[in-house]
Design an enzyme around this catalytic site. Structure first.
Site, PDB file in Angstrom:
ATOM      1  N   LYS A  21      49.344  12.496  45.165  1.00 14.93           N
ATOM      2  CA  LYS A  21      48.185  12.673  46.055  1.00 14.93           C
ATOM      3  C   LYS A  21      48.311  11.769  47.286  1.00 14.93           C
ATOM      4  O   LYS A  21      48.072  12.219  48.411  1.00 14.93           O
ATOM      5  CB  LYS A  21      46.903  12.358  45.270  1.00 14.93           C
ATOM      6  CG  LYS A  21      45.633  12.584  46.030  1.00 14.93           C
ATOM      7  CD  LYS A  21      44.484  12.978  45.110  1.00 14.93           C
ATOM      8  CE  LYS A  21      44.020  11.877  44.183  1.00 14.93           C
ATOM      9  NZ  LYS A  21      43.187  10.854  44.850  1.00 14.93           N
ATOM     10  N   ARG A 122      30.082   5.672  48.324  1.00 11.36           N
ATOM     11  CA  ARG A 122      31.199   4.720  48.248  1.00 11.36           C
ATOM     12  C   ARG A 122      31.216   3.818  49.487  1.00 11.36           C
ATOM     13  O   ARG A 122      30.879   4.245  50.591  1.00 11.36           O
ATOM     14  CB  ARG A 122      32.522   5.468  48.055  1.00 11.36           C
ATOM     15  CG  ARG A 122      32.540   6.135  46.681  1.00 11.36           C
ATOM     16  CD  ARG A 122      33.837   6.826  46.395  1.00 11.36           C
ATOM     17  NE  ARG A 122      34.934   5.899  46.238  1.00 11.36           N
ATOM     18  CZ  ARG A 122      36.193   6.287  46.078  1.00 11.36           C
ATOM     19  NH1 ARG A 122      36.493   7.594  46.066  1.00 11.36           N
ATOM     20  NH2 ARG A 122      37.160   5.411  45.931  1.00 11.36           N
ATOM     21  N   SER A 166      43.853  -3.287  49.134  1.00 12.44           N
ATOM     22  CA  SER A 166      43.505  -1.867  49.183  1.00 12.44           C
ATOM     23  C   SER A 166      44.431  -1.132  50.134  1.00 12.44           C
ATOM     24  O   SER A 166      44.488  -1.437  51.330  1.00 12.44           O
ATOM     25  CB  SER A 166      42.053  -1.694  49.651  1.00 12.44           C
ATOM     26  OG  SER A 166      41.849  -0.358  50.077  1.00 12.44           O
ATOM     27  N   GLN A 168      44.050   1.873  50.984  1.00 11.90           N
ATOM     28  CA  GLN A 168      43.235   2.710  51.871  1.00 11.90           C
ATOM     29  C   GLN A 168      42.811   1.913  53.100  1.00 11.90           C
ATOM     30  O   GLN A 168      42.872   2.408  54.230  1.00 11.90           O
ATOM     31  CB  GLN A 168      42.013   3.240  51.125  1.00 11.90           C
ATOM     32  CG  GLN A 168      42.401   4.171  49.985  1.00 11.90           C
ATOM     33  CD  GLN A 168      41.205   4.681  49.202  1.00 11.90           C
ATOM     34  OE1 GLN A 168      40.076   4.297  49.460  1.00 11.90           O
ATOM     35  NE2 GLN A 168      41.471   5.542  48.243  1.00 11.90           N
ATOM     36  N   ASP A 314      44.595   3.033  39.397  1.00 12.08           N
ATOM     37  CA  ASP A 314      44.078   4.365  39.046  1.00 12.08           C
ATOM     38  C   ASP A 314      44.329   4.730  37.579  1.00 12.08           C
ATOM     39  O   ASP A 314      43.849   5.752  37.101  1.00 12.08           O
ATOM     40  CB  ASP A 314      44.726   5.435  39.939  1.00 12.08           C
ATOM     41  CG  ASP A 314      44.198   5.364  41.374  1.00 12.08           C
ATOM     42  OD1 ASP A 314      43.170   4.689  41.590  1.00 12.08           O
ATOM     43  OD2 ASP A 314      44.806   5.981  42.256  1.00 12.08           O
ATOM     44  N   LYS A 341      35.089   3.285  42.509  1.00 16.04           N
ATOM     45  CA  LYS A 341      35.990   4.440  42.604  1.00 16.04           C
ATOM     46  C   LYS A 341      35.155   5.726  42.520  1.00 16.04           C
ATOM     47  O   LYS A 341      33.961   5.699  42.770  1.00 16.04           O
ATOM     48  CB  LYS A 341      37.057   4.358  41.504  1.00 16.04           C
ATOM     49  CG  LYS A 341      38.053   3.216  41.710  1.00 16.04           C
ATOM     50  CD  LYS A 341      38.939   3.450  42.916  1.00 16.04           C
ATOM     51  CE  LYS A 341      39.969   2.343  43.112  1.00 16.04           C
ATOM     52  NZ  LYS A 341      40.718   2.504  44.360  1.00 16.04           N
ATOM     53  N   ARG A 345      34.045   3.216  37.161  1.00 16.23           N
ATOM     54  CA  ARG A 345      34.979   3.508  36.068  1.00 16.23           C
ATOM     55  C   ARG A 345      34.877   2.522  34.918  1.00 16.23           C
ATOM     56  O   ARG A 345      35.318   2.839  33.805  1.00 16.23           O
ATOM     57  CB  ARG A 345      36.425   3.585  36.593  1.00 16.23           C
ATOM     58  CG  ARG A 345      36.658   4.860  37.367  1.00 16.23           C
ATOM     59  CD  ARG A 345      38.104   5.085  37.746  1.00 16.23           C
ATOM     60  NE  ARG A 345      38.211   6.392  38.388  1.00 16.23           N
ATOM     61  CZ  ARG A 345      39.167   6.748  39.231  1.00 16.23           C
ATOM     62  NH1 ARG A 345      40.128   5.897  39.537  1.00 16.23           N
ATOM     63  NH2 ARG A 345      39.181   7.953  39.753  1.00 16.23           N
ATOM     64  N   ARG A 386      39.663  11.347  36.857  1.00 15.50           N
ATOM     65  CA  ARG A 386      40.526  10.540  35.977  1.00 15.50           C
ATOM     66  C   ARG A 386      39.829  10.201  34.651  1.00 15.50           C
ATOM     67  O   ARG A 386      40.485  10.030  33.622  1.00 15.50           O
ATOM     68  CB  ARG A 386      40.987   9.266  36.688  1.00 15.50           C
ATOM     69  CG  ARG A 386      41.790   9.586  37.943  1.00 15.50           C
ATOM     70  CD  ARG A 386      42.768   8.516  38.336  1.00 15.50           C
ATOM     71  NE  ARG A 386      43.248   8.760  39.686  1.00 15.50           N
ATOM     72  CZ  ARG A 386      44.156   9.668  40.025  1.00 15.50           C
ATOM     73  NH1 ARG A 386      44.709  10.427  39.105  1.00 15.50           N
ATOM     74  NH2 ARG A 386      44.526   9.832  41.281  1.00 15.50           N
TER      75      ARG A 386
HETATM   76  C1  S3P Z   1      45.085   5.238  47.397  1.00 13.09           C
HETATM   77  C2  S3P Z   1      44.824   3.917  47.199  1.00 13.09           C
HETATM   78  C3  S3P Z   1      44.148   3.372  46.021  1.00 13.09           C
HETATM   79  C4  S3P Z   1      43.910   4.411  44.943  1.00 13.09           C
HETATM   80  C5  S3P Z   1      43.568   5.751  45.491  1.00 13.09           C
HETATM   81  C6  S3P Z   1      44.659   6.237  46.427  1.00 13.09           C
HETATM   82  C7  S3P Z   1      45.820   5.646  48.600  1.00 13.09           C
HETATM   83  O1  S3P Z   1      42.945   2.812  46.449  1.00 13.09           O
HETATM   84  O2  S3P Z   1      42.901   3.981  44.061  1.00 13.09           O
HETATM   85  O3  S3P Z   1      43.419   6.685  44.443  1.00 13.09           O
HETATM   86  O4  S3P Z   1      46.370   6.765  48.626  1.00 13.09           O
HETATM   87  O5  S3P Z   1      45.882   4.856  49.559  1.00 13.09           O
HETATM   88  P1  S3P Z   1      42.880   1.305  47.021  1.00 13.09           P
HETATM   89  O6  S3P Z   1      44.277   0.768  47.136  1.00 13.09           O
HETATM   90  O7  S3P Z   1      42.253   1.429  48.344  1.00 13.09           O
HETATM   91  O8  S3P Z   1      42.098   0.568  45.997  1.00 13.09           O
END
Ligand code: S3P
Length: 432
Positions: A21, A122, A166, A168, A314, A341, A345, A386
């Site tokens: 993903k 979120r 993170s 993200q 995850d 999340k 979770r 999940r």
């Molecule tokens: C992801 C980063 C993760 C993960 C998410 C996908 C990504 O989150 O939990 O499912 O693709 O950058 P964080 O690293 O921001 O916690």
């Protein structure tokens, strides 16, 4: 939609699970901004990634589906996106939402991002704060979606010490940084997945990683490329779990992404006594991949904390089910990030395990699980993909049938989960 799971006997077979993903989102984003045609193979056609594809189409990028899971993107260049006619709906996807916010902050037109009920609660302050320090103008609903981005003359490159690890947040800032003057850099307090850095380099954009500091200079260009998306380790984890806990099982998961910045699930399960053998190790498009051979194992409880949690963020719900099937006690701490999340979770897992007769103590930042036998019962997934898949696998070893409610969101990350599960011998029925 609910899943009804009956106990399973022994599992066998070779599977290739859906595409990664994280890599799929990034391939669409960078392919759209590149000069030239990018080809993406084995992309995840789950709802989250389809939302990203729809957003870039709405911003004027020609993205053609050329076959099952295969796409061609006619990149429009760094300044070639156009203003969409309406708000872009990122559905359930926190990743798409946060990555796009960074990118949209640097555009010359205004835009709005919205999401579903779960995404709408979120936290987005974690990106709004550092993007605002770069000069971005972002309005939110008290730190949550929807977000509205107003154009500014030019973003300014800055350094940001991230308070949480993170990927993200890091990726959102790097994408904004491509539109900023000078250097944008972030430092991470712990590890997070590095798919963005790897893929930017694959598209010819210079990204520096020095220890925990990642930086790039704004104003660069991306050159199109071909991307083979590895199978998603997070999705493979549900079948790894199944292979470990169902007696007399042996399954092979092919071409799984095992990037060391996110493969903590393998070391945590190994610590619990899991028999998982990587073979055919290879590098595909800058990402390490391997086939994983999984055999039934007698697991034992352990402590999971610190970087181990970050590297398996995850996979903690699936690891919690493994812990419930293990001998002894497992203590998970330092996992407060799980509370924000797709569902909370920690409480989703604690409630689910309790409903299956497991003794669990909830902690602010984790849980303590006493291993033993699972009984049949009803579990709410709280609309979290999940949680739904972790408990569907738990059902294979429970003494009675398990019903998992609110499973529609499995389609966000793993649309053919049930079909593949049943192919190796799990028994998961669906009821609307
Ligand atoms: C992801 C980063 C993760 C993960 C998410 C996908 C990504 O989150 O939990 O499912 O693709 O950058 P964080 O690293 O921001 O916690």
């Amino acid at each position: 939609m609910k899943f009804i799971i009956s106990p399973a006997q022994s599992l066998e077979g070779e599977l290739t699970v859906a595409g990664d993903k994280s890599v799929s989102h990034r391939s669409i984003i960078l392919g759209s901004l590149a000069n030239g045609k990018t080809v993406v193979r084995e992309i995840l056609e789950g709802e989250d990634v389809l939302a990203t594809i729809a957003a870039f189409r709405a911003m004027g990028v020609p993205i053609k589906r050329t076959g099952d899971k295969n796409y061609e993107i006619e990149g429009v260049g760094m300044d070639g996106l156009s203003q969409p006619g309406a708000a872009m709906d990122m559905g359930n996807s926190g990743t798409a939402f946060r990555l796009l916010t960074g990118l949209l902050s640097g555009q010359k037109w205004s835009s709005t991002l919205v999401g579903d009920e779960s995404l709408t609660i979120r936290p987005m302050g974690r990106i709004i704060t550092p993007l605002s320090m770069m000069g971005a103008k972002i309005e939110s609903n008290d730190g949550c979606p929807p977000l509205h981005m107003t154009p500014v003359e030019k973003l300014m490159g800055r350094h940001y010490d991230m308070p949480i690890a993170s990927a993200q947040v890091k990726s959102s800032l790097l994408f904004a940084g491509m539109y900023a003057s000078g250097i944008t850099s972030v430092s991470e307090p712990g590890p997070s997945r590095d798919h963005t850095e790897r893929m930017l380099r694959g598209f010819g954009y210079d990204v520096q990683t020095q220890g925990s500091i990642i930086s790039l200079e704004g104003g660069g260009e991306l050159t199109s490329c071909e991307i083979d998306v590895p199978a998603d380790l997070s999705s493979a984890t549900f079948f790894i779990l199944a292979g470990l806990i169902v007696p007399d099982s042996e399954i092979v998961l092919a071409k799984v992404g095992v990037n060391p910045s996110r493969n903590g699930v393998l070391s945590v399960l190994a610590k619990m006594g899991a028999d998982i053998q990587p073979t055919n190790e290879n590098i595909v498009g800058g990402e390490p991949v391997a086939d994983l051979v999984v055999r039934s194992s007698s697991l034992k409880g352990c402590e999971i904390c610190g970087d181990e949690v970050a590297l398996a963020i995850d996979e903690i719900p699936a690891i919690s089910v493994a812990a419930a099937c293990a001998q002894g006690v497992t203590k998970i701490t330092g996992a407060q990030e799980l509370r924000v999340k797709e569902s909370d979770r920690i409480s989703s897992v604690v409630n689910g395990l309790r409903n299956l007769g497991v003794k669990v103590e909830e902690l602010a930042d984790g849980m303590i699980i006493e291993g033993g036998r699972l009984k049949g019962g009803k579990v709410d997934s709280y609309g979290d993909h999940r949680i739904a898949m972790s408990f569907s696998v738990a059902g294979a070893v429970a003494s009675g049938n398990v019903e998992v409610e609110n499973c529609a969101n499995v389609a966000t990350s793993f649309p053919d989960f049930r079909e593949l599960a049943n192919r190796i011998g799990l028994s998961i029925d669906v009821s609307e």
